[in-house]
Design an enzyme around this catalytic site. Sequence first.
Site, PDB file in Angstrom:
ATOM      1  N   SER A  15       2.259  93.011 -92.573  1.00 32.82           N
ATOM      2  CA  SER A  15       2.237  92.366 -91.092  1.00 32.82           C
ATOM      3  C   SER A  15       0.577  91.839 -91.215  1.00 32.82           C
ATOM      4  O   SER A  15      -0.641  92.791 -91.819  1.00 32.82           O
ATOM      5  CB  SER A  15       2.382  93.015 -89.906  1.00 32.82           C
ATOM      6  OG  SER A  15       1.911  92.311 -88.907  1.00 32.82           O
ATOM      7  N   GLU A  47       5.647  81.802 -94.692  1.00 31.63           N
ATOM      8  CA  GLU A  47       5.715  81.182 -93.311  1.00 31.63           C
ATOM      9  C   GLU A  47       7.215  81.583 -92.771  1.00 31.63           C
ATOM     10  O   GLU A  47       8.374  81.863 -93.520  1.00 31.63           O
ATOM     11  CB  GLU A  47       6.072  79.655 -93.790  1.00 31.63           C
ATOM     12  CG  GLU A  47       5.005  78.706 -92.986  1.00 31.63           C
ATOM     13  CD  GLU A  47       5.629  77.172 -93.363  1.00 31.63           C
ATOM     14  OE1 GLU A  47       6.197  76.725 -92.361  1.00 31.63           O
ATOM     15  OE2 GLU A  47       5.216  76.846 -94.313  1.00 31.63           O
ATOM     16  N   ASP A  76       9.660  91.827 -87.096  1.00 33.63           N
ATOM     17  CA  ASP A  76       9.591  90.749 -86.591  1.00 33.63           C
ATOM     18  C   ASP A  76      10.161  90.830 -85.052  1.00 33.63           C
ATOM     19  O   ASP A  76      11.200  91.479 -84.790  1.00 33.63           O
ATOM     20  CB  ASP A  76      10.588  89.720 -87.090  1.00 33.63           C
ATOM     21  CG  ASP A  76      10.027  88.144 -86.717  1.00 33.63           C
ATOM     22  OD1 ASP A  76       9.006  87.929 -87.040  1.00 33.63           O
ATOM     23  OD2 ASP A  76      10.941  87.569 -86.050  1.00 33.63           O
ATOM     24  N   GLY A 168      -0.506  91.283 -77.379  1.00 35.38           N
ATOM     25  CA  GLY A 168       0.458  90.301 -77.051  1.00 35.38           C
ATOM     26  C   GLY A 168       0.510  90.138 -75.495  1.00 35.38           C
ATOM     27  O   GLY A 168      -0.249  89.813 -74.841  1.00 35.38           O
ATOM     28  N   TYR A 169       1.969  90.069 -75.326  1.00 34.54           N
ATOM     29  CA  TYR A 169       2.436  89.883 -73.816  1.00 34.54           C
ATOM     30  C   TYR A 169       2.418  91.400 -73.091  1.00 34.54           C
ATOM     31  O   TYR A 169       3.225  91.210 -72.136  1.00 34.54           O
ATOM     32  CB  TYR A 169       3.795  89.500 -73.850  1.00 34.54           C
ATOM     33  CG  TYR A 169       4.009  87.750 -74.460  1.00 34.54           C
ATOM     34  CD1 TYR A 169       4.075  86.801 -73.699  1.00 34.54           C
ATOM     35  CD2 TYR A 169       3.956  87.773 -75.839  1.00 34.54           C
ATOM     36  CE1 TYR A 169       4.315  85.453 -74.026  1.00 34.54           C
ATOM     37  CE2 TYR A 169       4.029  86.447 -76.245  1.00 34.54           C
ATOM     38  CZ  TYR A 169       4.108  85.452 -75.687  1.00 34.54           C
ATOM     39  OH  TYR A 169       4.317  84.162 -76.120  1.00 34.54           O
ATOM     40  N   HIS A 195      10.454  98.904 -77.567  1.00 34.90           N
ATOM     41  CA  HIS A 195      11.446  98.223 -78.440  1.00 34.90           C
ATOM     42  C   HIS A 195      11.093  98.786 -80.080  1.00 34.90           C
ATOM     43  O   HIS A 195      11.930  98.892 -80.942  1.00 34.90           O
ATOM     44  CB  HIS A 195      11.270  96.572 -78.569  1.00 34.90           C
ATOM     45  CG  HIS A 195       9.698  95.947 -78.448  1.00 34.90           C
ATOM     46  ND1 HIS A 195       8.958  96.689 -77.718  1.00 34.90           N
ATOM     47  CD2 HIS A 195       9.487  94.935 -79.131  1.00 34.90           C
ATOM     48  CE1 HIS A 195       7.754  95.986 -78.111  1.00 34.90           C
ATOM     49  NE2 HIS A 195       7.913  95.036 -78.943  1.00 34.90           N
ATOM     50  N   ARG A 196       9.787  98.584 -80.315  1.00 35.54           N
ATOM     51  CA  ARG A 196       9.355  99.281 -81.818  1.00 35.54           C
ATOM     52  C   ARG A 196       9.637 100.602 -82.103  1.00 35.54           C
ATOM     53  O   ARG A 196      10.256 101.007 -82.901  1.00 35.54           O
ATOM     54  CB  ARG A 196       7.923  98.978 -81.785  1.00 35.54           C
ATOM     55  CG  ARG A 196       7.248  98.936 -83.035  1.00 35.54           C
ATOM     56  CD  ARG A 196       5.915  98.177 -83.415  1.00 35.54           C
ATOM     57  NE  ARG A 196       6.413  96.723 -83.221  1.00 35.54           N
ATOM     58  CZ  ARG A 196       5.802  96.022 -82.050  1.00 35.54           C
ATOM     59  NH1 ARG A 196       5.364  96.921 -81.208  1.00 35.54           N
ATOM     60  NH2 ARG A 196       6.053  94.659 -82.262  1.00 35.54           N
TER      61      ARG A 196
HETATM   62  P1  IMP Z   1       5.955  87.779 -84.881  1.00 32.79           P
HETATM   63  O1  IMP Z   1       6.908  88.936 -85.006  1.00 32.79           O
HETATM   64  O2  IMP Z   1       5.197  87.993 -85.948  1.00 32.79           O
HETATM   65  O3  IMP Z   1       6.729  86.646 -85.056  1.00 32.79           O
HETATM   66  O4  IMP Z   1       5.344  87.794 -83.583  1.00 32.79           O
HETATM   67  C1  IMP Z   1       5.979  88.099 -82.289  1.00 32.79           C
HETATM   68  C2  IMP Z   1       5.084  88.289 -81.072  1.00 32.79           C
HETATM   69  O5  IMP Z   1       5.851  88.882 -80.403  1.00 32.79           O
HETATM   70  C3  IMP Z   1       3.804  89.107 -81.304  1.00 32.79           C
HETATM   71  O6  IMP Z   1       2.896  88.233 -81.986  1.00 32.79           O
HETATM   72  C4  IMP Z   1       3.402  89.319 -79.905  1.00 32.79           C
HETATM   73  O7  IMP Z   1       2.772  88.302 -79.147  1.00 32.79           O
HETATM   74  C5  IMP Z   1       4.878  89.456 -79.240  1.00 32.79           C
HETATM   75  N1  IMP Z   1       5.163  91.147 -79.259  1.00 32.79           N
HETATM   76  C6  IMP Z   1       6.010  91.696 -80.133  1.00 32.79           C
HETATM   77  N2  IMP Z   1       5.835  93.002 -79.927  1.00 32.79           N
HETATM   78  C7  IMP Z   1       5.057  93.099 -78.821  1.00 32.79           C
HETATM   79  C8  IMP Z   1       4.751  93.996 -77.889  1.00 32.79           C
HETATM   80  O8  IMP Z   1       4.968  95.432 -78.401  1.00 32.79           O
HETATM   81  N3  IMP Z   1       3.954  94.048 -76.875  1.00 32.79           N
HETATM   82  C9  IMP Z   1       3.429  92.661 -76.455  1.00 32.79           C
HETATM   83  N4  IMP Z   1       3.843  91.518 -77.291  1.00 32.79           N
HETATM   84  C10 IMP Z   1       4.651  91.833 -78.369  1.00 32.79           C
END
Ligand code: IMP
Length: 208
Positions: A15, A47, A76, A168-169, A195-196
Amino acid sequence: MTHRTLEPGKLVIASHNAGKVREIRILLEPYGIDPISAGDLDLPEPEETGSTFAENALLKAHASTQGSGLPALADDSGLCVAALGGAPGVYTADWAERQPYEGEAGRDWYMAMGKVEGKLSEHGPDVDRSAYFICTLALAWPDGHAEVFEGRVQGTLIWPPRGTLGFGYDPVFRPNGYDQSFAELDPSNKHAMSHRADAFKKLVAAIF
Ligand code: IMP
């Protein structure tokens, strides 16, 4: 299904997202793993062309393991909002992407949270505000073997955003059973039930 075990040693965290890398490092601490991020190794970011979380996690894990010759763990994840038919879902990160005409490139999480809130408010004041975060972890080995684990946390979207922790959110997500948003909760609390963490527990049970 029989799982393959992961021996202590180097593991690439596939990542370039600093928030995710920080959380995954903490989750890996007890297992004798020496994590190094894809960013530290200057590995290219593939990508995310998959249409599911699992496809995208596998894409990232395979790219990092092929680029490094080491096992690699990819995450992801995203936010799925019931009233928006599961959006932003696999496009969670894309909703934060600034358009070129908005100047500086990069991601704007406040804009992304505002976009979710704007779409929710189109459904009126009594809209269902329930949502969940999902995390799909893919662990890949250099010989092409891979395993996938999924975790979720249910909650409610709040507005305005609250708190400065996390990433993030996090400021708009209040997990069920708590009064604080993910960005107000002590990180050790988030790491115990996110969730993680849920996906990680499944990975640990199978792999270590
Ligand atoms: P990707 O997995 O790189 O496509 O990105 C998923 C996106 O989900 C992240 O960049 C965050 O914005 C959001 N996200 C995933 N996990 C979390 C979290 O634990 N807290 C807040 N936002 C999350």
